[in-house]
Design a protein around this motif. Sequence first.
Motif, PDB file in Angstrom:
ATOM      1  N   PRO A  59       0.798  -1.221   0.000  1.00 61.34           N
ATOM      2  CA  PRO A  59       0.000   0.000   0.000  1.00 61.34           C
ATOM      3  C   PRO A  59       0.837   1.281   0.000  1.00 61.34           C
ATOM      4  O   PRO A  59       0.395   2.293  -0.531  1.00 61.34           O
ATOM      5  CB  PRO A  59      -0.845  -0.108   1.264  1.00 61.34           C
ATOM      6  CG  PRO A  59      -0.186  -1.127   2.110  1.00 61.34           C
ATOM      7  CD  PRO A  59       0.583  -2.020   1.201  1.00 61.34           C
ATOM      8  N   LEU A  60       2.038   1.258   0.553  1.00 64.53           N
ATOM      9  CA  LEU A  60       2.870   2.463   0.541  1.00 64.53           C
ATOM     10  C   LEU A  60       3.316   2.825  -0.871  1.00 64.53           C
ATOM     11  O   LEU A  60       3.354   3.999  -1.245  1.00 64.53           O
ATOM     12  CB  LEU A  60       4.089   2.278   1.449  1.00 64.53           C
ATOM     13  CG  LEU A  60       3.803   2.252   2.943  1.00 64.53           C
ATOM     14  CD1 LEU A  60       5.084   1.996   3.718  1.00 64.53           C
ATOM     15  CD2 LEU A  60       3.160   3.541   3.376  1.00 64.53           C
ATOM     16  N   PHE A  61       3.641   1.814  -1.666  1.00 65.87           N
ATOM     17  CA  PHE A  61       4.000   2.074  -3.061  1.00 65.87           C
ATOM     18  C   PHE A  61       2.789   2.623  -3.810  1.00 65.87           C
ATOM     19  O   PHE A  61       2.910   3.527  -4.638  1.00 65.87           O
ATOM     20  CB  PHE A  61       4.510   0.801  -3.734  1.00 65.87           C
ATOM     21  CG  PHE A  61       4.994   1.013  -5.135  1.00 65.87           C
ATOM     22  CD1 PHE A  61       6.198   1.635  -5.366  1.00 65.87           C
ATOM     23  CD2 PHE A  61       4.235   0.591  -6.210  1.00 65.87           C
ATOM     24  CE1 PHE A  61       6.660   1.843  -6.659  1.00 65.87           C
ATOM     25  CE2 PHE A  61       4.680   0.786  -7.501  1.00 65.87           C
ATOM     26  CZ  PHE A  61       5.887   1.406  -7.729  1.00 65.87           C
ATOM     27  N   GLY A  62       1.607   2.086  -3.515  1.00 60.31           N
ATOM     28  CA  GLY A  62       0.387   2.594  -4.124  1.00 60.31           C
ATOM     29  C   GLY A  62       0.118   4.035  -3.746  1.00 60.31           C
ATOM     30  O   GLY A  62      -0.264   4.846  -4.598  1.00 60.31           O
ATOM     31  N   LEU A  63       0.326   4.380  -2.488  1.00 57.35           N
ATOM     32  CA  LEU A  63       0.136   5.768  -2.059  1.00 57.35           C
ATOM     33  C   LEU A  63       1.133   6.702  -2.745  1.00 57.35           C
ATOM     34  O   LEU A  63       0.785   7.818  -3.127  1.00 57.35           O
ATOM     35  CB  LEU A  63       0.264   5.878  -0.546  1.00 57.35           C
ATOM     36  CG  LEU A  63      -0.889   5.318   0.274  1.00 57.35           C
ATOM     37  CD1 LEU A  63      -0.560   5.363   1.756  1.00 57.35           C
ATOM     38  CD2 LEU A  63      -2.160   6.079  -0.013  1.00 57.35           C
ATOM     39  N   ALA A  64       2.367   6.247  -2.899  1.00 57.62           N
ATOM     40  CA  ALA A  64       3.371   7.078  -3.573  1.00 57.62           C
ATOM     41  C   ALA A  64       2.986   7.322  -5.024  1.00 57.62           C
ATOM     42  O   ALA A  64       3.069   8.460  -5.518  1.00 57.62           O
ATOM     43  CB  ALA A  64       4.739   6.414  -3.483  1.00 57.62           C
TER      44      ALA A  64
END
Length: 107
Positions: A59-64
């Motif tokens: 999810p952090l890569f998605g948020l970025a």
Amino acid sequence: MPWWMHVIGFLLGVAGIIAGIVFRPFWLSDWGMPTLLLILFVGTAVICGYGGPGKPLDPLFGLACGCLMMIGTGVALYSHPIIGLATIFGLGYLGSKTKFVKNRHKE
């Protein structure tokens, strides 16, 4: 990519076209542009956060990725398209040089 993902993408595209035609007064109102940016952010974050079959969710890569697209599109819509495109490429270049993205590609 499995066949059902193509079907879902097609259905979402058709739903987006219908929503753009039916709710045209909304999209041209003061709430239209922020809503478009929010939908773009959420959609990009979900798609980029999905690692694929057998891979863990990130999810952090998605948020970025979602923030990158939302900021670039917001700059393009509110100032000039070339400046928005340069913002997307610039932030994407800076993001690709971090360990965060390199670790994502190792998996």
